[in-house]
Design a protein around this motif. Structure first.
Motif, mmCIF file in Angstrom:
data_model
loop_
_atom_site.group_PDB
_atom_site.id
_atom_site.type_symbol
_atom_site.label_atom_id
_atom_site.label_comp_id
_atom_site.label_asym_id
_atom_site.label_seq_id
_atom_site.Cartn_x
_atom_site.Cartn_y
_atom_site.Cartn_z
ATOM 1 N N TYR A 1 -51.968 9.785 -13.566
ATOM 2 C CA TYR A 1 -53.186 10.439 -14.033
ATOM 3 C C TYR A 1 -53.441 11.654 -13.159
ATOM 4 O O TYR A 1 -53.492 11.557 -11.927
ATOM 5 C CB TYR A 1 -54.365 9.474 -13.954
ATOM 6 C CG TYR A 1 -55.686 10.064 -14.393
ATOM 7 C CD1 TYR A 1 -55.988 10.206 -15.742
ATOM 8 C CD2 TYR A 1 -56.642 10.472 -13.457
ATOM 9 C CE1 TYR A 1 -57.213 10.738 -16.148
ATOM 10 C CE2 TYR A 1 -57.859 10.999 -13.858
ATOM 11 C CZ TYR A 1 -58.143 11.136 -15.201
ATOM 12 O OH TYR A 1 -59.334 11.663 -15.602
ATOM 13 N N PHE A 2 -53.562 12.828 -13.791
ATOM 14 C CA PHE A 2 -53.885 14.071 -13.086
ATOM 15 C C PHE A 2 -55.377 14.339 -13.244
ATOM 16 O O PHE A 2 -55.889 14.401 -14.373
ATOM 17 C CB PHE A 2 -53.100 15.247 -13.663
ATOM 18 C CG PHE A 2 -51.620 15.192 -13.392
ATOM 19 C CD1 PHE A 2 -51.106 15.693 -12.207
ATOM 20 C CD2 PHE A 2 -50.754 14.645 -14.322
ATOM 21 C CE1 PHE A 2 -49.742 15.654 -11.956
ATOM 22 C CE2 PHE A 2 -49.398 14.595 -14.079
ATOM 23 C CZ PHE A 2 -48.881 15.096 -12.897
ATOM 24 N N GLU A 3 -56.051 14.534 -12.118
ATOM 25 C CA GLU A 3 -57.490 14.754 -12.133
ATOM 26 C C GLU A 3 -57.814 16.076 -11.454
ATOM 27 O O GLU A 3 -57.419 16.324 -10.306
ATOM 28 C CB GLU A 3 -58.205 13.615 -11.417
ATOM 29 C CG GLU A 3 -59.720 13.747 -11.414
ATOM 30 C CD GLU A 3 -60.383 12.601 -10.665
ATOM 31 O OE1 GLU A 3 -61.188 11.900 -11.274
ATOM 32 O OE2 GLU A 3 -60.062 12.429 -9.464
ATOM 33 N N ALA A 4 -58.535 16.939 -12.179
ATOM 34 C CA ALA A 4 -58.941 18.244 -11.653
ATOM 35 C C ALA A 4 -60.418 18.223 -11.314
ATOM 36 O O ALA A 4 -61.233 17.648 -12.047
ATOM 37 C CB ALA A 4 -58.654 19.339 -12.671
ATOM 38 N N THR A 5 -60.778 18.865 -10.194
ATOM 39 C CA THR A 5 -62.174 18.945 -9.775
ATOM 40 C C THR A 5 -62.468 20.369 -9.313
ATOM 41 O O THR A 5 -61.712 20.936 -8.515
ATOM 42 C CB THR A 5 -62.479 17.973 -8.624
ATOM 43 O OG1 THR A 5 -62.084 16.656 -9.001
ATOM 44 C CG2 THR A 5 -63.958 17.976 -8.289
ATOM 45 N N ALA A 6 -63.559 20.930 -9.801
ATOM 46 C CA ALA A 6 -63.937 22.285 -9.400
ATOM 47 C C ALA A 6 -64.394 22.308 -7.956
ATOM 48 O O ALA A 6 -65.005 21.359 -7.459
ATOM 49 C CB ALA A 6 -65.039 22.811 -10.315
ATOM 50 N N LEU A 7 -64.101 23.409 -7.273
ATOM 51 C CA LEU A 7 -64.563 23.603 -5.901
ATOM 52 C C LEU A 7 -65.746 24.562 -5.847
ATOM 53 O O LEU A 7 -66.329 24.767 -4.791
ATOM 54 C CB LEU A 7 -63.412 24.150 -5.041
ATOM 55 C CG LEU A 7 -62.195 23.228 -4.916
ATOM 56 C CD1 LEU A 7 -61.095 23.920 -4.111
ATOM 57 C CD2 LEU A 7 -62.574 21.906 -4.264
ATOM 58 N N GLY A 8 -66.083 25.137 -7.007
ATOM 59 C CA GLY A 8 -67.203 26.063 -7.083
ATOM 60 C C GLY A 8 -67.590 26.244 -8.528
ATOM 61 O O GLY A 8 -67.284 25.420 -9.387
ATOM 62 N N ALA A 9 -68.237 27.350 -8.821
ATOM 63 C CA ALA A 9 -68.702 27.586 -10.182
ATOM 64 C C ALA A 9 -67.559 27.935 -11.115
ATOM 65 O O ALA A 9 -67.619 27.650 -12.308
ATOM 66 C CB ALA A 9 -69.742 28.712 -10.187
ATOM 67 N N GLU A 10 -66.521 28.534 -10.592
ATOM 68 C CA GLU A 10 -65.389 28.935 -11.423
ATOM 69 C C GLU A 10 -64.268 27.908 -11.289
ATOM 70 O O GLU A 10 -64.475 26.795 -10.821
ATOM 71 C CB GLU A 10 -64.904 30.329 -11.008
ATOM 72 C CG GLU A 10 -65.973 31.393 -11.092
ATOM 73 C CD GLU A 10 -66.525 31.572 -12.493
ATOM 74 O OE1 GLU A 10 -65.726 31.468 -13.453
ATOM 75 O OE2 GLU A 10 -67.734 31.814 -12.646
ATOM 76 N N GLY A 11 -63.085 28.286 -11.722
ATOM 77 C CA GLY A 11 -61.944 27.379 -11.627
ATOM 78 C C GLY A 11 -60.706 28.023 -12.200
ATOM 79 O O GLY A 11 -60.629 29.241 -12.387
ATOM 80 N N VAL A 12 -59.704 27.204 -12.504
ATOM 81 C CA VAL A 12 -58.473 27.677 -13.123
ATOM 82 C C VAL A 12 -57.947 26.571 -14.025
ATOM 83 O O VAL A 12 -58.092 25.382 -13.723
ATOM 84 C CB VAL A 12 -57.411 28.063 -12.065
ATOM 85 C CG1 VAL A 12 -56.952 26.854 -11.266
ATOM 86 C CG2 VAL A 12 -56.222 28.768 -12.705
ATOM 87 N N LEU A 13 -57.377 26.974 -15.140
ATOM 88 C CA LEU A 13 -56.816 26.029 -16.095
ATOM 89 C C LEU A 13 -55.432 26.516 -16.494
ATOM 90 O O LEU A 13 -55.226 27.712 -16.719
ATOM 91 C CB LEU A 13 -57.727 25.904 -17.317
ATOM 92 C CG LEU A 13 -57.320 24.891 -18.392
ATOM 93 C CD1 LEU A 13 -58.553 24.225 -18.983
ATOM 94 C CD2 LEU A 13 -56.524 25.567 -19.507
ATOM 95 N N ALA A 14 -54.474 25.590 -16.584
ATOM 96 C CA ALA A 14 -53.095 25.965 -16.885
ATOM 97 C C ALA A 14 -52.536 25.101 -18.003
ATOM 98 O O ALA A 14 -52.776 23.893 -18.050
ATOM 99 C CB ALA A 14 -52.213 25.830 -15.641
ATOM 100 N N GLY A 15 -51.806 25.735 -18.906
ATOM 101 C CA GLY A 15 -51.050 25.002 -19.910
ATOM 102 C C GLY A 15 -49.748 24.522 -19.303
ATOM 103 O O GLY A 15 -49.035 25.292 -18.647
ATOM 104 N N LEU A 16 -49.407 23.248 -19.506
ATOM 105 C CA LEU A 16 -48.231 22.654 -18.873
ATOM 106 C C LEU A 16 -47.346 21.973 -19.909
ATOM 107 O O LEU A 16 -47.845 21.255 -20.787
ATOM 108 C CB LEU A 16 -48.648 21.619 -17.824
ATOM 109 C CG LEU A 16 -49.577 22.088 -16.706
ATOM 110 C CD1 LEU A 16 -49.975 20.907 -15.830
ATOM 111 C CD2 LEU A 16 -48.918 23.182 -15.868
ATOM 112 N N ASP A 17 -46.046 22.209 -19.804
ATOM 113 C CA ASP A 17 -45.069 21.493 -20.617
ATOM 114 C C ASP A 17 -44.506 20.360 -19.761
ATOM 115 O O ASP A 17 -43.580 20.549 -18.979
ATOM 116 C CB ASP A 17 -43.961 22.437 -21.063
ATOM 117 C CG ASP A 17 -42.940 21.753 -21.962
ATOM 118 O OD1 ASP A 17 -43.124 20.548 -22.246
ATOM 119 O OD2 ASP A 17 -41.970 22.404 -22.371
ATOM 120 N N LEU A 18 -45.091 19.185 -19.907
ATOM 121 C CA LEU A 18 -44.710 18.070 -19.038
ATOM 122 C C LEU A 18 -43.287 17.589 -19.281
ATOM 123 O O LEU A 18 -42.724 16.874 -18.440
ATOM 124 C CB LEU A 18 -45.687 16.906 -19.220
ATOM 125 C CG LEU A 18 -47.114 17.154 -18.707
ATOM 126 C CD1 LEU A 18 -47.971 15.912 -18.908
ATOM 127 C CD2 LEU A 18 -47.107 17.559 -17.235
#
Length: 534
Positions: A255-272
């Motif tokens: 399970y991959f879990e993303a958490t923001a560190l501020g108001a912004e962030g980054v999102l990536a498309g991944l071919d697993l």
């Protein structure tokens, strides 16, 4: 002799005129018939649009998508979306026999980003451009071992139908409890994709130094605790690693879990399908006492995978706007020719009038103007929107007639699904959707005037469909009734799917609809036609 020359010139002129006329018809407005200059433009047709907010009410199917998205994205209008991934894993080799006295040496996680090589310097170093990476602020990324078993088939249907998982899977207590917060395998508190090429030095069997180059990716050692992968070499797990089915039950996934560190962030498309965890071990070299050899096995991100979305949407709809957002976001329903139907035959007066006339449709299009007062222009605006047959979850005829293509999907099908037109400042102005073939089919062939779905898309070549956990019902006070719909036909009463092309998309936009006060920005169906004389 002179007469022959004149005859040849006359024939050449006629051929030239016919050729020019043919080129004009094909490249221009597809005019046919005798009167090429008496073209009528009509744009007063009744259109009805209905906004459908998927978030919360209509979670979307997210298992086995063409690719997954991971990270945190902050949309200027719609708010924050957090995308996490739960996926099964497999092995690069089943039934592998490990050498005696083998010990773990290192474990390396490798997940490539979508990228294109645009240049190579004199030293052979590649220069890349990232694709499907949005935002530029680091986030915290964790990877856990999952204890939740993702079914391939649905036990509620006696395992006859495939199991669907939806974007709200984290709200299921069982999945939430068992998919993470168990064994933490990896953590990176400054995850931010870069376009840098990876260079890895290694030594071959002859002791010679070698160099390998990899496209941009997340590549890092899982150095929290090698004991988390000690199971790989444990003889007691030999049976569990003997086959794919055994392994899926033994090691159920990550399970991959993303958490923001501020108001912004980054999102990536991944071919697993291109990602892996390489487990490197060493064992004594029996031919050279005191020395060791290396071996490896890879854990592959194969099998079922589920994207989960957590949104903090807080926008308020206005009566003159269309709201579109990817993922578990927002879409719209369009009904063309939605005016009165005086004779009650299921076809509006205006469409019936068009069908009763001898018309030649030269061009038909819809222009969707961006609400620049609401939308923050620039890179956050989606390049494409997608119009399709909502009741069949199929593309329109114009999609199949559109031959524009490119290795970059942003530039594919641009005649039908026009790319976002921008002003000199780079802000979006409008999208032009050409539906000439669709309108011709409605008028000339009396085809059913189906409801149309409107979504955002970052890849218009992806044509799969994703089920809605709770269908959108067409026909109640909140939704739209299609004029040609048969109330006795269940297929006309529920919107059960949305094109997967929008599920992988994160961006959003706001467009003017048919109620816009400014006539120059109001949504209109424009039809250019010529009428044959009886």
């Amino acid at each position: 002799m002179m007469n022959k020359i004149k005859q040849v010139l006359a024939v050449a002129i006629v051929v030239l005129l016919v050729s020019c006329d043919k080129d004009f018809n094909t490249i221009g407005t597809d005019l046919v018939g005798g009167n090429h200059f008496n073209v009528v433009e009509q744009s007063d047709f009744k259109i009805q649009t209905t906004n459908v907010r998927l978030d919360g009410a209509h979670p979307v199917q997210t298992n086995n998508l063409p690719y997954n998205v991971l990270g945190v994205y902050n949309d200027p209008v719609y708010g924050t979306t957090t995308a996490n991934i739960l996926t099964q894993v497999g092995l690069s080799e089943y039934g592998k026999e490990f050498e005696e006295n083998a010990t773990l040496k290192k474990v390396i996680l490798s997940i490539p980003y979508y990228s294109r090589k645009i240049a190579t310097d004199e030293n052979g170093v590649g220069e890349y451009e990232l694709d499907s990476v949005y935002g530029n602020t680091a986030i915290n990324l964790k990877m856990y071992r999952s204890n939740y078993f993702l079914n391939e088939f649905d036990p509620n249907t006696d395992f006859e139908d495939r199991q669907n998982y939806y974007s709200d899977a984290n709200t299921d207590p069982a999945i939430n409890l068992m998919s993470h917060n168990t064994d933490l395998l990896f953590e990176k508190n400054d995850f931010l994709p870069t376009a840098d090429e990876f260079e890895v030095d290694w030594t071959d069997e002859d002791g010679e130094p070698q160099e390998a180059r990899y496209s941009p990716r997340l590549r890092d050692s899982l150095n929290l605790d090698l004991n988390d992968f000690q199971w790989v070499l444990d003889p007691a797990n030999q049976e569990a690693m003997a086959s794919a089915n055994n392994f899926k039950d033994f090691y159920r996934g990550v399970y991959f879990e993303a958490t923001a560190l501020g108001a912004e962030g980054v999102l990536a498309g991944l071919d697993l399908s291109e990602a892996d965890i390489e487990v490197v071990y060493e064992y004594p070299d029996l031919d050279n006492p005191g020395e060791f050899k290396e071996g490896a096995i890879k854990i592959l991100f194969s099998g079922n995978s589920v994207n989960t979305f957590e949104n903090t949407f807080g926008y308020t709809e206005a009566p003159d706007k269309i709201y579109l957002k990817g993922g578990e976001g927002a879409m719209a329903i369009l009904d063309l020719f939605s005016g009165p139907d005086d004779d009650g035959d299921g076809v509006s007066n205006e469409l019936e009038d068009l069908r009763n006339r001898s018309l030649i449709i030269n061009e038909a299009n819809l222009e969707f103007y961006v609400d620049q007062t609401t939308v923050e222009g620039g890179e956050s605006e989606p390049e494409r929107i997608f119009l399709y047959n909502l009741e069949r979850d199929k593309v329109l005829l114009d999609y199949n007639f559109d031959q524009t293509s490119s290795s970059n999907p942003v530039y594919s099908k641009t005649t039908h699904l026009g790319k976002l037109e921008r002003d000199d400042l780079g802000n979006g102005v409008k999208y032009k959707i050409r539906i000439t073939e669709h309108i011709t089919d409605l008028i000339k062939n009396d085809s059913t005037n189906v409801s149309l779905g409107l979504i955002v898309s970052n890849n218009v070549t992806l044509l799969g469909s994703s089920a809605l956990k709770t269908p959108v019902v067409i026909g109640n006070d909140d939704e739209v009734v299609n004029n040609d719909a048969d109330p006795d036909n269940d297929e006309n009463n529920d919107v059960e799917y949305v094109l997967s092309s929008s599920v992988n998309t994160h961006e959003g936009t706001v467009l003017y609809n048919e109620n816009a006060v400014d006539d120059t920005k109001r949504l209109k169906l424009k039809i250019y036609y010529t009428e044959e004389e009886n």
